[in-house]
Motif scaffolding. Structure first.
Motif, PDB file in Angstrom:
ATOM      1  N   LEU A  14       6.545  23.471  -8.653  1.00  0.00           N
ATOM      2  CA  LEU A  14       7.786  23.481  -7.879  1.00  0.00           C
ATOM      3  C   LEU A  14       8.630  24.674  -8.314  1.00  0.00           C
ATOM      4  O   LEU A  14       8.887  24.857  -9.510  1.00  0.00           O
ATOM      5  CB  LEU A  14       8.538  22.165  -8.094  1.00  0.00           C
ATOM      6  CG  LEU A  14       9.837  21.963  -7.299  1.00  0.00           C
ATOM      7  CD1 LEU A  14      10.037  20.482  -6.972  1.00  0.00           C
ATOM      8  CD2 LEU A  14      11.050  22.464  -8.058  1.00  0.00           C
ATOM      9  N   ILE A  15       9.018  25.485  -7.353  1.00  0.00           N
ATOM     10  CA  ILE A  15       9.822  26.673  -7.660  1.00  0.00           C
ATOM     11  C   ILE A  15      11.240  26.479  -7.136  1.00  0.00           C
ATOM     12  O   ILE A  15      11.439  26.186  -5.956  1.00  0.00           O
ATOM     13  CB  ILE A  15       9.195  27.943  -7.032  1.00  0.00           C
ATOM     14  CG1 ILE A  15       7.704  28.022  -7.379  1.00  0.00           C
ATOM     15  CG2 ILE A  15       9.933  29.191  -7.508  1.00  0.00           C
ATOM     16  CD1 ILE A  15       6.959  29.149  -6.684  1.00  0.00           C
ATOM     17  N   GLU A  16      12.197  26.629  -8.025  1.00  0.00           N
ATOM     18  CA  GLU A  16      13.604  26.362  -7.684  1.00  0.00           C
ATOM     19  C   GLU A  16      14.472  27.420  -8.366  1.00  0.00           C
ATOM     20  O   GLU A  16      14.197  27.803  -9.493  1.00  0.00           O
ATOM     21  CB  GLU A  16      13.970  24.939  -8.154  1.00  0.00           C
ATOM     22  CG  GLU A  16      15.455  24.646  -8.318  1.00  0.00           C
ATOM     23  CD  GLU A  16      16.270  24.746  -7.027  1.00  0.00           C
ATOM     24  OE1 GLU A  16      15.836  24.223  -5.988  1.00  0.00           O
ATOM     25  OE2 GLU A  16      17.353  25.382  -7.073  1.00  0.00           O
ATOM     26  N   SER A  55      29.259  14.366  -3.306  1.00  0.00           N
ATOM     27  CA  SER A  55      30.155  15.416  -3.818  1.00  0.00           C
ATOM     28  C   SER A  55      31.539  15.324  -3.183  1.00  0.00           C
ATOM     29  O   SER A  55      32.506  15.848  -3.735  1.00  0.00           O
ATOM     30  CB  SER A  55      29.554  16.809  -3.616  1.00  0.00           C
ATOM     31  OG  SER A  55      29.521  17.164  -2.255  1.00  0.00           O
ATOM     32  N   ASN A  56      31.667  14.627  -2.056  1.00  0.00           N
ATOM     33  CA  ASN A  56      33.025  14.422  -1.525  1.00  0.00           C
ATOM     34  C   ASN A  56      33.854  13.583  -2.488  1.00  0.00           C
ATOM     35  O   ASN A  56      35.078  13.674  -2.496  1.00  0.00           O
ATOM     36  CB  ASN A  56      32.964  13.755  -0.142  1.00  0.00           C
ATOM     37  CG  ASN A  56      32.600  14.758   0.951  1.00  0.00           C
ATOM     38  OD1 ASN A  56      32.887  15.952   0.827  1.00  0.00           O
ATOM     39  ND2 ASN A  56      31.976  14.284   2.017  1.00  0.00           N
ATOM     40  N   GLU A  57      33.181  12.778  -3.295  1.00  0.00           N
ATOM     41  CA  GLU A  57      33.921  11.957  -4.270  1.00  0.00           C
ATOM     42  C   GLU A  57      34.549  12.785  -5.386  1.00  0.00           C
ATOM     43  O   GLU A  57      35.443  12.307  -6.081  1.00  0.00           O
ATOM     44  CB  GLU A  57      32.998  10.881  -4.882  1.00  0.00           C
ATOM     45  CG  GLU A  57      32.701   9.747  -3.917  1.00  0.00           C
ATOM     46  CD  GLU A  57      32.216   8.490  -4.616  1.00  0.00           C
ATOM     47  OE1 GLU A  57      32.490   7.401  -4.108  1.00  0.00           O
ATOM     48  OE2 GLU A  57      31.559   8.589  -5.672  1.00  0.00           O
ATOM     49  N   THR A 105      19.282   6.180   6.029  1.00  0.00           N
ATOM     50  CA  THR A 105      20.506   5.414   5.806  1.00  0.00           C
ATOM     51  C   THR A 105      21.549   6.380   5.294  1.00  0.00           C
ATOM     52  O   THR A 105      21.284   7.111   4.340  1.00  0.00           O
ATOM     53  CB  THR A 105      20.269   4.308   4.761  1.00  0.00           C
ATOM     54  OG1 THR A 105      19.358   3.363   5.296  1.00  0.00           O
ATOM     55  CG2 THR A 105      21.549   3.604   4.407  1.00  0.00           C
ATOM     56  N   CYS A 106      22.685   6.441   5.940  1.00  0.00           N
ATOM     57  CA  CYS A 106      23.772   7.308   5.450  1.00  0.00           C
ATOM     58  C   CYS A 106      25.031   6.478   5.265  1.00  0.00           C
ATOM     59  O   CYS A 106      25.520   5.873   6.210  1.00  0.00           O
ATOM     60  CB  CYS A 106      24.078   8.419   6.451  1.00  0.00           C
ATOM     61  SG  CYS A 106      22.946   9.791   6.331  1.00  0.00           S
ATOM     62  N   TYR A 107      25.514   6.491   4.053  1.00  0.00           N
ATOM     63  CA  TYR A 107      26.767   5.806   3.742  1.00  0.00           C
ATOM     64  C   TYR A 107      27.906   6.806   3.778  1.00  0.00           C
ATOM     65  O   TYR A 107      27.729   7.989   3.450  1.00  0.00           O
ATOM     66  CB  TYR A 107      26.705   5.209   2.338  1.00  0.00           C
ATOM     67  CG  TYR A 107      25.845   3.969   2.244  1.00  0.00           C
ATOM     68  CD1 TYR A 107      26.346   2.737   2.652  1.00  0.00           C
ATOM     69  CD2 TYR A 107      24.548   4.024   1.745  1.00  0.00           C
ATOM     70  CE1 TYR A 107      25.573   1.586   2.564  1.00  0.00           C
ATOM     71  CE2 TYR A 107      23.767   2.885   1.657  1.00  0.00           C
ATOM     72  CZ  TYR A 107      24.287   1.667   2.061  1.00  0.00           C
ATOM     73  OH  TYR A 107      23.516   0.540   1.977  1.00  0.00           O
TER      74      TYR A 107
HETATM   75  C1  LIG Z   1      29.338  16.977   1.311  1.00  0.00           C
HETATM   76  C2  LIG Z   1      27.969  16.451   1.594  1.00  0.00           C
HETATM   77  C3  LIG Z   1      27.744  15.078   1.547  1.00  0.00           C
HETATM   78  C4  LIG Z   1      26.472  14.571   1.814  1.00  0.00           C
HETATM   79  N1  LIG Z   1      26.299  13.215   1.759  1.00  0.00           N
HETATM   80  C5  LIG Z   1      25.098  12.693   2.081  1.00  0.00           C
HETATM   81  C6  LIG Z   1      24.899  11.289   2.043  1.00  0.00           C
HETATM   82  O1  LIG Z   1      25.808  10.508   1.718  1.00  0.00           O
HETATM   83  N2  LIG Z   1      23.686  10.799   2.388  1.00  0.00           N
HETATM   84  C7  LIG Z   1      22.647  11.612   2.737  1.00  0.00           C
HETATM   85  O2  LIG Z   1      21.563  11.100   3.018  1.00  0.00           O
HETATM   86  N3  LIG Z   1      22.795  12.965   2.758  1.00  0.00           N
HETATM   87  C8  LIG Z   1      23.990  13.523   2.445  1.00  0.00           C
HETATM   88  N4  LIG Z   1      24.159  14.887   2.474  1.00  0.00           N
HETATM   89  C9  LIG Z   1      23.040  15.748   2.957  1.00  0.00           C
HETATM   90  C10 LIG Z   1      22.024  16.114   1.875  1.00  0.00           C
HETATM   91  O3  LIG Z   1      22.639  16.769   0.803  1.00  0.00           O
HETATM   92  C11 LIG Z   1      20.930  17.007   2.448  1.00  0.00           C
HETATM   93  O4  LIG Z   1      20.525  16.557   3.700  1.00  0.00           O
HETATM   94  C12 LIG Z   1      19.720  17.068   1.515  1.00  0.00           C
HETATM   95  O5  LIG Z   1      20.096  17.630   0.284  1.00  0.00           O
HETATM   96  C13 LIG Z   1      18.566  17.827   2.149  1.00  0.00           C
HETATM   97  O6  LIG Z   1      17.503  18.041   1.251  1.00  0.00           O
HETATM   98  P1  LIG Z   1      16.665  19.384   1.298  1.00  0.00           P
HETATM   99  O7  LIG Z   1      15.513  19.205   0.396  1.00  0.00           O
HETATM  100  O8  LIG Z   1      16.403  19.765   2.707  1.00  0.00           O
HETATM  101  O9  LIG Z   1      17.650  20.499   0.759  1.00  0.00           O
HETATM  102  P2  LIG Z   1      18.485  20.565  -0.606  1.00  0.00           P
HETATM  103  O10 LIG Z   1      18.636  19.236  -1.219  1.00  0.00           O
HETATM  104  O11 LIG Z   1      19.697  21.348  -0.274  1.00  0.00           O
HETATM  105  O12 LIG Z   1      17.554  21.405  -1.569  1.00  0.00           O
HETATM  106  C14 LIG Z   1      17.202  22.724  -1.328  1.00  0.00           C
HETATM  107  C15 LIG Z   1      16.845  23.367  -2.666  1.00  0.00           C
HETATM  108  O13 LIG Z   1      16.073  24.542  -2.439  1.00  0.00           O
HETATM  109  C16 LIG Z   1      16.494  25.551  -3.331  1.00  0.00           C
HETATM  110  N5  LIG Z   1      16.119  26.826  -2.723  1.00  0.00           N
HETATM  111  C17 LIG Z   1      16.562  27.353  -1.554  1.00  0.00           C
HETATM  112  N6  LIG Z   1      15.981  28.538  -1.324  1.00  0.00           N
HETATM  113  C18 LIG Z   1      15.137  28.763  -2.355  1.00  0.00           C
HETATM  114  C19 LIG Z   1      14.262  29.850  -2.698  1.00  0.00           C
HETATM  115  N7  LIG Z   1      14.143  30.911  -1.898  1.00  0.00           N
HETATM  116  N8  LIG Z   1      13.526  29.759  -3.827  1.00  0.00           N
HETATM  117  C20 LIG Z   1      13.663  28.669  -4.636  1.00  0.00           C
HETATM  118  N9  LIG Z   1      14.484  27.650  -4.374  1.00  0.00           N
HETATM  119  C21 LIG Z   1      15.218  27.699  -3.254  1.00  0.00           C
HETATM  120  C22 LIG Z   1      17.987  25.320  -3.465  1.00  0.00           C
HETATM  121  O14 LIG Z   1      18.495  25.891  -4.661  1.00  0.00           O
HETATM  122  C23 LIG Z   1      18.059  23.794  -3.462  1.00  0.00           C
HETATM  123  O15 LIG Z   1      17.993  23.250  -4.749  1.00  0.00           O
HETATM  124  C24 LIG Z   1      25.411  15.444   2.163  1.00  0.00           C
HETATM  125  C25 LIG Z   1      25.639  16.819   2.215  1.00  0.00           C
HETATM  126  C26 LIG Z   1      26.897  17.318   1.954  1.00  0.00           C
HETATM  127  C27 LIG Z   1      27.128  18.797   2.009  1.00  0.00           C
END
Ligand SMILES: Cc1cc2nc3c(=O)[nH]c(=O)nc-3n(C[C@H](O)[C@H](O)[C@H](O)COP(=O)(O)OP(=O)(O)OC[C@H]3O[C@@H](n4cnc5c(N)ncnc54)[C@H](O)[C@@H]3O)c2cc1C
Lengths: 431, 203
Positions: A63-65, A76-78, A366-368
């Motif tokens: 896994l690359i991050e 994070s709104n909290e 599920t979204c709270y």
């Molecule tokens: C304020 C807020 C409140 C939220 N509340 C909820 C909630 O209550 N319930 C819910 O279900 N969802 C919630 N969400 C939505 C949720 O955060 C996202 O839908 C979720 O994180 C999506 O997962 P993901 O894997 O697509 O992306 P992410 O979780 O954003 O992960 C992407 C990752 O990829 C990494 N990355 C990106 N580009 C690269 C690259 N080129 N090389 C290496 N790494 C990279 C980033 O650093 C990051 O760590 C909320 C979002 C926000 C902004």
């Protein structure tokens, strides 16, 4: 079943088909340990990595991050209400290492689709048999004149949890009593459809105690939003919404809520009809798939099209796009959705490595949203795939919103279940 | 229900075909989707959604069927349960029944635990055997305390099917110890994660 479990059973019975295994990984069936490279250690990426290892420990998962630790946007709104610290949202990758996932901290520049390898900023490359891409969203900076990544350092989006979340929190804390906050909501689709409206409530939760005359205005380019009825009801119960004295106000598209321009020096927004000035402005820009998806030719329009049976890109084989970056209608862009999609993709990848067809997928979201200390609401859906339409459809007669007019006790329980969801989803993805 | 009868029923259930229609996702795939709230393979890390790993399959099926027809109070499970066929529910029940229950410690009040121990022995142990370990009357030992609290509130308020015998016992416990009775029992069960854990790993 007795000694031999169901999965072994499938594997053994499928073994007969291995000889003729033709499903896109011809060489792989012989590889002792197929390689999966996961791009992005967020919800989708971590869950996929963990479940790939759980389903088949022979698979080598890297896994690359970019960041050493993950800070979740969800909850994070909290931080804005003061109910939570950013640290309480930050988690390292040690749990995934214990599952045997190789963690590489680096930025992926692009996927070399022909070579089936992933290149990073520091010049390394990683070969894959299957690549999982879950980079989340990126912003479209050209939508609001005067707003860009640099201005966002002082007029934060706070739509990635991190330093900007703290900037926004501090600005709200230090604004004058009776100050005004404006949240500029984004157009659809974007991550966390109810997020901006929960944010308004969380800011109000803080102001109610510390700045009771403050106002929070949401400027919205949409005419409707997620859980609207429940938000309006909760806002009015807790923050006087709908009265002259309401702490929260919402202006939708029809009322001129679309913002066109920002003057950062005076903190003035030019919307379609009038100008708005505020002490604190939070602009959540329109969104598209993360950069690496564009660099790797996975995008059509703003998002990555996928075969929803497996989440494999419809543009390039052996690359699976999950979470916010994918085009996964009718699932919202949420953490629960990304977590659910990752398990479908992981199972499909394992099936393919074993020369089997992918199983029938199943999805849950599920979204709270937490509107007050004891006021939670939710939306839930269970989905199945309509293969012909390549659309993930909510199962009829199930799912939906928390009931309107639920008792206080039920609303309170939803807060506690929201916190349970947070802990469990984090643990399920990286614990 | 006697142990023997219970085991016979479980054995019979196991004989029923789990293979649903060809288009159904596997029981494992369906069960994976629950983890967001109930934890990986059904062991919740809290603070309030219950662990469902190692759960008696009959209890699981009854709960889901009750949620499906809004017979049991719920915030969200009634909306979710309606999505699944009887076969799918059965499949998930067996998936979770086979998972090892992993419990985490919770902070409890010593005095309440002490009172709860007495109350449990006197009023509950007969059905919730061995300190309320997982069995055909549910998982109480080590279960998340806020969840136990909600469950008891719902029983007492008539928002959930309340077995007559249980009601008699609960009423008697409340009559004996007043308002302290329920918190005491909940703290007692909350304190039982170690014993429950040990047993679970022996299975
Ligand atoms: C304020 C807020 C409140 C939220 N509340 C909820 C909630 O209550 N319930 C819910 O279900 N969802 C919630 N969400 C939505 C949720 O955060 C996202 O839908 C979720 O994180 C999506 O997962 P993901 O894997 O697509 O992306 P992410 O979780 O954003 O992960 C992407 C990752 O990829 C990494 N990355 C990106 N580009 C690269 C690259 N080129 N090389 C290496 N790494 C990279 C980033 O650093 C990051 O760590 C909320 C979002 C926000 C902004």
């Amino acid at each position: 079943m007795s000694k031999i479990n169901r999965r072994d059973f499938i594997r053994v019975t499928a073994g007969a088909g291995l000889v003729g295994g033709t499903l896109g990984f011809p060489g792989l069936l012989m590889a002792a340990s197929p390689k999966v490279v996961v791009i992005g250690g967020g919800v989708g990426g971590c869950t996929a990595a963990k479940y790939l290892r759980k389903l088949d420990p022979k698979i080598e998962v890297t896994l690359i991050e970019t960041k050493k630790a993950y800070t979740s946007c969800f909850m994070s709104n909290e931080v804005l209400s003061g109910d939570r610290t950013l640290e309480s949202l930050t988690f390292d990758y040690e749990g995934l290492k214990r599952h045997g996932v190789n963690i590489v901290i680096d930025r992926v520049t692009a996927i070399d689709l022909a070579m089936k390898s992933v290149a990073t900023e520091s010049g390394e490359s990683f070969n894959y048999d299957a690549c999982v891409v879950s980079p989340g969203v990126d912003f479209k900076w050209d939508a609001i004149e005067g707003y860009d990544a640099e201005v966002a350092e002082t007029i934060p989006h706070a739509w990635f949890a991190g330093p900007q979340t703290m900037t926004l929190r501090k600005q709200i804390e230090s604004m004058p009593e009776g100050g005004k906050v404006i949240i500029v909501a984004p157009p659809n689709p974007y991550k966390c459809p109810p997020g901006p409206y929960e944010r308004a409530a969380q800011i109000a939760m803080y102001c109610k105690h510390h700045k009771p005359r403050a106002k929070i205005l949401i400027l919205d380019p949409k005419d409707r939003f997620s859980k609207q009825g429940l938000f309006r009801q909760g806002w009015s119960k807790l923050y006087g919404f709908g009265t002259d004295d309401s702490m929260i106000e919402w202006v939708g598209a029809a009322g001129g809520g679309t913002v066109e321009e920002l003057d950062p020096s005076t903190r003035t927004l030019q919307a379609e009809v009038e100008e708005f000035q505020a002490d604190v402005i939070n602009i959540i820009p329109p969104q598209k798939a993360g950069k690496v998806a564009f660099a790797s030719d996975l995008v059509e329009g703003d998002w990555c099209p996928v075969d929803k049976l497996t989440f494999e890109s419809t543009r390039h084989p052996n690359v699976f796009v999950l979470g916010d970056a994918s085009s996964a209608a009718k699932m919202p862009k949420s953490a629960y959705a990304a977590n659910s999609q990752a398990k479908v993709a992981a199972a499909a990848i394992v099936a393919r490595f074993n020369g089997q067809d992918p199983g029938e997928p199943t999805f849950v979201n599920t979204c709270y949203s937490i509107l007050g200390e004891a006021h939670g609401i939710s939306v839930a859906a269970v989905y199945s795939l309509d293969r012909e339409a390549n659309t993930i459809m909510p199962i009829k007669g199930s799912g939906g919103l928390s009931p309107m007019d639920a008792s206080e006790e039920q609303r309170k329980r939803e807060v506690s279940y929201a916190h349970s969801w947070f802990k469990n989803v984090i643990d399920d993805m990286m614990g | 229900m006697s142990r023997e009868r219970h085991i016979i029923i479980l054995a019979l259930l196991a004989l029923l075909p789990i293979t649903a229609l060809a288009e159904s996702p596997t029981a494992a795939a369906l069960s994976y989707t629950c983890a967001g709230c109930h934890g990986t393979d059904g062991s919740s890390v809290g603070p309030s959604s219950p662990s469902i790993a190692g759960m008696d399959p009959e209890i699981f099926i009854d709960a889901m069927q009750d949620y499906k027809v809004d017979k049991r109070n719920a915030t969200i499970m009634n909306r979710i349960a309606k999505a699944y066929s009887d076969e799918q529910i059965k499949g998930m029940a067996w998936y979770f029944a086979k998972q090892k229950l992993e419990l985490l410690p919770q902070s409890t009040d010593t005095q309440l635990v002490e009172l709860g121990t007495t109350l449990h022995d006197k009023y509950c142990e007969k059905c919730h055997e061995e300190g309320g370990r997982s069995g055909d009357t549910g998982t109480l030992a080590g279960q998340w305390m806020p969840y136990l609290d909600y469950a008891m509130e719902d029983f007492i308020a008539g928002r959930r099917d309340y077995p007559r015998k249980m009601k008699r016992k609960v009423d008697a416990a409340i009559k004996a110890e007043g308002e302290q009775a329920m918190p005491a029992l909940i703290h007692y069960y909350g304190s039982q994660h170690n014993s429950a854990q040990k047993e679970a790993s022996h299975e």
